[in-house]
Design an enzyme around this catalytic site. Sequence first.
Site, PDB file in Angstrom:
ATOM      1  CB  SER A 300      -0.910   0.024   1.233  1.00 21.86           C
ATOM      2  OG  SER A 300      -1.834  -1.038   1.208  1.00 21.86           O
ATOM      3  CB  CYS A 301       0.747   4.314   0.553  1.00 20.90           C
ATOM      4  SG  CYS A 301       0.845   6.113   0.412  1.00 20.90           S
ATOM      5  CB  SER A 302       5.665   4.815   0.364  1.00 22.15           C
ATOM      6  OG  SER A 302       5.497   4.487   1.729  1.00 22.15           O
TER       7      SER A 302
END
Length: 566
Positions: A300-302
């Site tokens: 998720s995300c970074s």
Amino acid sequence: MANAGAEALDNDIREQAAQHTLAANPLVGVRSQDILDSARLLLGQMMSHPAAAAQQYLSFLADLGRIAAGGSEVAPHAKDRRFADPAWKESAAYRALAQGYLAWGNALHRFLDDAKIDKRDAERARFVLSLVVDAMSPTNSLAGNPAALKRLVDTGGASLVHGLENFVGDLVCNGGLPAQVDRRKFAVGKNLAITRGSVVYRSPVMELIQYRSEESEVHERPLLIAPPQINKFYVFDLVPEKSIIQYCINGGLQTFVISWKNPTPAESDFGIDTYVGALEEAVDAMREVTGSADVNIWGSCSGGITMSAFLANLAARGESKVHSATVAVCVLDMAVAQNTTPGMFVTPESVVAAKSASQLAGVVEGQELARMFAWMRPNDLIWNYWVNNYLLGNAPPAFDILYWNNDTTRLPARLHADFLDLIDANPYVNAGRLKVCGMPLDMRRLNLDSYVVGGLTDHITPWQGCYGTAKLYGERSTFVLANSGHIQSLLNPPGNPKACFWTGAASIAGAEAWLERAAKHGGSWWPHWLDWIKSRSGEMTPAPAAPGSDRHPSLEAAPGRYVLER
């Protein structure tokens, strides 16, 4: 009706807690110099175009005349909860105050609309102008906030005393910003991150946690969850009813999660290669513990940025250790990231300055990034709490998501620099521009099923950019769009009657064209994903009697020690 404004504020804080967390994409900060330069540009425009400024001033005076005569149609937006208290409609004085404030803001924005300046400069100037206009809202002062005045009278002045105590406490302990959460109400391992499991592998970079199955049988292929490096993993395990980890366990999945070490300046040399290597260590440990030849993985995300680099590296080496990928709220195309609010301030100079600052300190403090992000949306992340904590004299809210969002980690200087290098190279789109663990990164080599999730109202990782991520994952990619924001797209358990989502293969060139053809479903996307992942998790096998193996024994109970480091 007396508490309507306070109740609306409380509801608003709850909504913003769900919409505006998970910090920012940890790429580059906004320098105070950039803000000052944009302010100077705005003032310079007003001084160099006095006729245009005078025209808007006269228009504003005309608006004030209509307001004084009671004939103005200016009104707050229906969703602007700053003016939710009934006094803003029932009191002629308060109604005129709100209309005057809105007319003033509208005049300033009209001037900027007419200014002949570069689009990028105009965007920055508009952001600075919004900061000023938002700060000057009458609701941010005691006299201009009817709900706060009612609270002052109702409590016999106690709310003012409590507000002053909160203000002084934040000056001393929170850098002068209003606290977003009452930290006393939560404790990791006590009422957050309480799903049963054990740390079965620990390195200087991460801990690998294996969770205990509550079923007699589990799927043979395990799932690894890779969280962002700038946040702690337990967003996936807040409380049982919102825990993605618990949902996976209940679905018969052997579930593992990475808990990143909170780096200090001693770990400043941890870069993207370090974290990609840690992902492979985790996968290899899982394969040994479970006996599975390969695993499924979620980033998720970074964490999705790092996971994608890992998968591309595996593909370049011809390794098949990962069977499928779930990618949530993650934008890989840095050209899209630059179109976000933080991205508008990205310049070669700001990148060099950001690298120099993190190299000097050895780390980037997560709180610094969170504070920068708060000023990207001050009404949601600053002034809401200013009113709640200081004007109303309330304690900061006690929401689990807010506690997690404020429990940030640091970012090593090397990883920060690597993330910054992504901006110019854009290597996920432009194959071969970046080497990961010695191999050129080329997303075209990927050959696995993927499930990519975006949020319709996500302003951190815009859903169109998430769709671009699905396209980069290739023709075997399924895109899912939830009707929610950044964090709500993750914490989306079944049971919300307002939830819905769209699904479809990522085979259409444009995101908007995809949405026109996508299938719409009611409810949460979690059951849809669970069916998808279970079909890729192999046969059922007896659940392990205990976490770990002879080679990777249980080291300590979940949530482990790294998540507790500050």
